[in-house]
Scaffold this active site. Sequence first.
Site, mmCIF file in Angstrom:
data_model
loop_
_atom_site.group_PDB
_atom_site.id
_atom_site.type_symbol
_atom_site.label_atom_id
_atom_site.label_comp_id
_atom_site.label_asym_id
_atom_site.label_seq_id
_atom_site.Cartn_x
_atom_site.Cartn_y
_atom_site.Cartn_z
ATOM 1 N N SER A 160 0.857 -1.198 0.026
ATOM 2 C CA SER A 160 -0.233 0.013 -0.153
ATOM 3 C C SER A 160 0.972 1.270 0.040
ATOM 4 C CB SER A 160 -1.088 0.102 1.238
ATOM 5 O OG SER A 160 -1.609 1.250 1.354
ATOM 6 N N TYR A 174 -1.419 -0.378 10.619
ATOM 7 C CA TYR A 174 -1.634 -0.905 9.145
ATOM 8 C C TYR A 174 -0.502 -0.394 8.421
ATOM 9 C CZ TYR A 174 -3.615 -1.603 4.407
ATOM 10 O OH TYR A 174 -3.537 -1.795 3.249
#
Length: 261
Positions: A160, A174
């Site tokens: 990501s 995260y």
Amino acid sequence: MTSARRYSASPIKETPMEKNLVIVTGGARGIGRAIAEKLVQEGYAVAITYTSSSTRADEVVSRLQGEGGRIRAFQADVTNPAQIAKLFDDAISALGPLHGLVNNAGITGTQAPIADQTPEDLNKLIATNITGSLIAAGEAARRLSTEAGALGGVIINISSVAARLGGLSGLVAYATTKGAIETFTKGFANEVARNGIRVNAVAPGLTDTEMVPAEAAQAAEKYVPMGRMGEPSEIAEAVAFLLSDKASYITGTTLTVSGGR
């Protein structure tokens, strides 16, 4: 952001050349589903996983098999080495020789400041996003290595842009796991390059899936140079490229698909 998703599957329009098996962890929804659909369209045999409920996975499989695709769903918790080994055994038995793995299974974890995260929250996040990816990649490498008499293959990790930007509010943990995935991608690529295995990552930006917080659409309009969120199918195109022979000299690389963010 409304609950309705702009994403829709593209039907298989022609009969592609049959290709070997790709395992896509967490392939029942969102980006994983789009990857599975794209790979089936490209002619790959595809195995997708689900952790507990098979409902969504079965829906994907039923539709794609009805369009002529070679796809099966298997139960596997990526944090459980025995289940991952069984997944590879069962998928290869059902669908033939292995070409690659897409480490897509992941969770965002609890959306809260680090100071409010519990050790249990963090351990679950790390086990799923980091440990699970390493377990699956190791299992794939053992089966793909030319040293073991195999033909080599490809491993793709889904990262990501949060790995480099720090994540949206409350998602620092995260983002940290995705930073680890990009480090792992580079290191593991170096480790297995002489064994005929390429390892790369795809780093999506804000993408229109169920995992993305409700405020993401507004954030995309403001912070993404292209002014919108990405579609899961756009991430899938990048994965398909890296799995293909067109990317034969690419390893240890993270391909960012983020609209310029």
